[in-house]
Design an enzyme around this catalytic site. Sequence first.
Site, PDB file in Angstrom:
ATOM      1  N   TYR A  78       0.914  -1.129   0.128  1.00 44.66           N
ATOM      2  CA  TYR A  78      -0.127   0.000  -0.029  1.00 44.66           C
ATOM      3  C   TYR A  78       0.714   1.332   0.126  1.00 44.66           C
ATOM      4  O   TYR A  78       1.860   1.378   0.663  1.00 44.66           O
ATOM      5  CB  TYR A  78      -0.734   0.135   1.177  1.00 44.66           C
ATOM      6  CG  TYR A  78      -1.841   1.236   1.277  1.00 44.66           C
ATOM      7  CD1 TYR A  78      -2.791   1.295   0.403  1.00 44.66           C
ATOM      8  CD2 TYR A  78      -1.742   1.887   2.202  1.00 44.66           C
ATOM      9  CE1 TYR A  78      -3.859   2.404   0.564  1.00 44.66           C
ATOM     10  CE2 TYR A  78      -2.493   3.367   2.473  1.00 44.66           C
ATOM     11  CZ  TYR A  78      -3.561   3.556   1.433  1.00 44.66           C
ATOM     12  OH  TYR A  78      -4.465   4.493   1.690  1.00 44.66           O
ATOM     13  N   ASP A 111       9.564   3.183  -0.596  1.00 42.33           N
ATOM     14  CA  ASP A 111       8.468   3.666   0.523  1.00 42.33           C
ATOM     15  C   ASP A 111       8.566   3.368   2.043  1.00 42.33           C
ATOM     16  O   ASP A 111       8.393   2.338   2.415  1.00 42.33           O
ATOM     17  CB  ASP A 111       7.116   3.101  -0.011  1.00 42.33           C
ATOM     18  CG  ASP A 111       5.961   3.801   0.733  1.00 42.33           C
ATOM     19  OD1 ASP A 111       6.191   4.654   1.603  1.00 42.33           O
ATOM     20  OD2 ASP A 111       4.822   3.763   0.225  1.00 42.33           O
ATOM     21  N   LYS A 124       4.384   9.564   8.718  1.00 48.94           N
ATOM     22  CA  LYS A 124       4.006   9.010   9.964  1.00 48.94           C
ATOM     23  C   LYS A 124       5.018   9.646  11.186  1.00 48.94           C
ATOM     24  O   LYS A 124       4.657  10.440  11.657  1.00 48.94           O
ATOM     25  CB  LYS A 124       4.248   7.511  10.073  1.00 48.94           C
ATOM     26  CG  LYS A 124       2.921   7.158   9.155  1.00 48.94           C
ATOM     27  CD  LYS A 124       2.766   5.494   9.056  1.00 48.94           C
ATOM     28  CE  LYS A 124       1.730   4.952   8.273  1.00 48.94           C
ATOM     29  NZ  LYS A 124       0.251   5.007   8.558  1.00 48.94           N
TER      30      LYS A 124
HETATM   31  C1  LIG Z   1       3.739   2.433   3.114  1.00 51.88           C
HETATM   32  C2  LIG Z   1       2.724   3.355   3.215  1.00 51.88           C
HETATM   33  N1  LIG Z   1       2.760   4.384   2.057  1.00 51.88           N
HETATM   34  C3  LIG Z   1       2.067   5.187   2.116  1.00 51.88           C
HETATM   35  C4  LIG Z   1       1.080   5.633   2.831  1.00 51.88           C
HETATM   36  C5  LIG Z   1       0.114   6.613   2.738  1.00 51.88           C
HETATM   37  O1  LIG Z   1      -0.031   7.499   3.858  1.00 51.88           O
HETATM   38  P1  LIG Z   1      -1.098   8.531   4.056  1.00 51.88           P
HETATM   39  O2  LIG Z   1      -2.214   7.588   4.831  1.00 51.88           O
HETATM   40  O3  LIG Z   1      -0.460   9.302   5.185  1.00 51.88           O
HETATM   41  O4  LIG Z   1      -1.550   9.146   3.250  1.00 51.88           O
HETATM   42  C6  LIG Z   1       0.772   4.665   4.018  1.00 51.88           C
HETATM   43  C7  LIG Z   1      -0.172   4.576   4.870  1.00 51.88           C
HETATM   44  O5  LIG Z   1      -1.270   4.943   5.171  1.00 51.88           O
HETATM   45  C8  LIG Z   1       1.804   3.570   3.900  1.00 51.88           C
HETATM   46  O6  LIG Z   1       1.762   2.451   5.055  1.00 51.88           O
HETATM   47  N1  LIG Z   2      -2.644   0.923   6.639  1.00 53.31           N
HETATM   48  C1  LIG Z   2      -2.562   2.350   6.876  1.00 53.31           C
HETATM   49  C2  LIG Z   2      -1.462   3.056   7.046  1.00 53.31           C
HETATM   50  O1  LIG Z   2      -0.353   2.805   6.944  1.00 53.31           O
HETATM   51  C3  LIG Z   2      -3.742   2.640   7.749  1.00 53.31           C
HETATM   52  C4  LIG Z   2      -4.154   4.013   7.950  1.00 53.31           C
HETATM   53  C5  LIG Z   2      -5.392   4.467   7.246  1.00 53.31           C
HETATM   54  O2  LIG Z   2      -5.503   4.145   5.830  1.00 53.31           O
HETATM   55  O3  LIG Z   2      -6.049   5.157   7.794  1.00 53.31           O
END
Ligand SMILES: Cc1ncc(COP(=O)(O)O)c(C=O)c1O
Ligand SMILES: N[C@H](C=O)CCC(=O)O
Length: 439
Positions: free
Chosen positions: A144, A239, A271
């Site tokens: 993701y 990532d 994060k």
């Molecule tokens: C590996 C990774 N990349 C990107 C994202 C996207 O970050 P955001 O939720 O801050 O848009 C997330 C989590 O949501 C993630 O776990």
């Molecule tokens: N797995 C997602 C972030 O790493 C969970 C956060 C979200 O989508 O709200």
Amino acid sequence: MTESTTNLAAFDAARRVMPGGVNSPVRAFGSVGGTPRSLVSASGPYLRDVEGREYVDLVCSWGPMLLGHQHPAVLDAVHAAVDRGLSFGASTPDETRLAELIRSIVPVERVRFVSTGTEATMTALRLARGATGRNLIVKFAGCYHGHSDGLLASAGSGLATQALPGSAGVTEAQAAETLVVPYNDEAALREVFAVHGENIAAVITEAVPANMGVVVPNDGFNQFLRTLTAKHGALLIWDEVLTGFRATATGGWGLSGEPEGWAPDLWTFGKVVGGGMPVAAVAGSAEVMDLLAPLGPVYQAGTLSGNPVAMAAGLATLGEATSNPEVYATLSQRSEQLQQLLSEALTGAGVDHSIQTAGTLFSFAFGTSATGVHDYAQAQSQEAFRYGPFFQTMLDHGVYLPPSVFEAWFVSSAHDDAAMERIAAALPHAARAAAAATA
Ligand SMILES: Cc1ncc(COP(=O)(O)O)c(C=O)c1O
Ligand SMILES: N[C@H](C=O)CCC(=O)O
């Protein structure tokens, strides 16, 4: 809204004004059932809901709260920043300091701050396309990278939880520009590059996948990605939004010997770099990053990018994590203790499982002891039906877990003996509930 006194009343009110009652799908408890908790405060390792119930927090805002909630150094920095002004829409000394701090930890030369991980990976793809003049992106099933159109195919996290292959609203053209390959599958990658190599702008990978549960890269897999992309003139996007400064003091980087002799072209962070405020970043070599406007032709911008209050929270969090050796030592110790307690409870209840670990990050999967989990197909084929009862029982005993079996568990350096004792007391009950679950 009248003041809600129960979680159910709060959720009912939320559902009337927000789709599904939430602002991010994983919060809706869709796969675990029950009523999402409406949270009003947090401190150290604890969360509190509208009913006044307290939970040990093993979500930590999905990663950012490395130091726990309301860490004094972070609060002081944020309060001081608020007193100076909320947003200037202009450059500040703190954004340079945070970029310098990141650069002192990982081998990048330039950093561009954005507000979400989604923006960071989206910008990284645009940079890769701008740098190479190519269109195609390779991603791994179950990884993701946020919710930008091109990255939602076979994505983990909330899409895994809801068993969605992708998202409506993504054009066929965008979907066609994303090639999806099974994780840890070198042969499949070779094949994709043999056919499309000249048109591939980048491979994007989670440094350690943690959105289909944690999946550890096979020995040499990341090195293989570096060699293959370099050979074909494609960029490697690394990532670290979830893993950065959390899986280890550096992140997924450093877990399996990666620093020896190679680096990705672009990195994304999020994060922990914001310490609980909306901060993320794309980073990399000066050569690639200076293609960004205003120096180069790749456009990217943000009204609130580098927001001074958010920068203060990020600087204080990362500053404390890098200057206090106890932070990562505690995270490691608590993570190991938790894995041991979890395994003992599940084994005690006769529940088959495996635990996947990457530094301080881990997750577990039901019914997978024979194989472990090495890709998305294996993650999906686990006995996921056991997680709902497991989760609800932990919640009833005052422990707040990720409401999906496909998410990692997050500890903080504030998780103390009292918090661990509450988890230890809850786990045997939850393991028995998982054992009793039927598909
Ligand atoms: C590996 C990774 N990349 C990107 C994202 C996207 O970050 P955001 O939720 O801050 O848009 C997330 C989590 O949501 C993630 O776990
Ligand atoms: N797995 C997602 C972030 O790493 C969970 C956060 C979200 O989508 O709200």
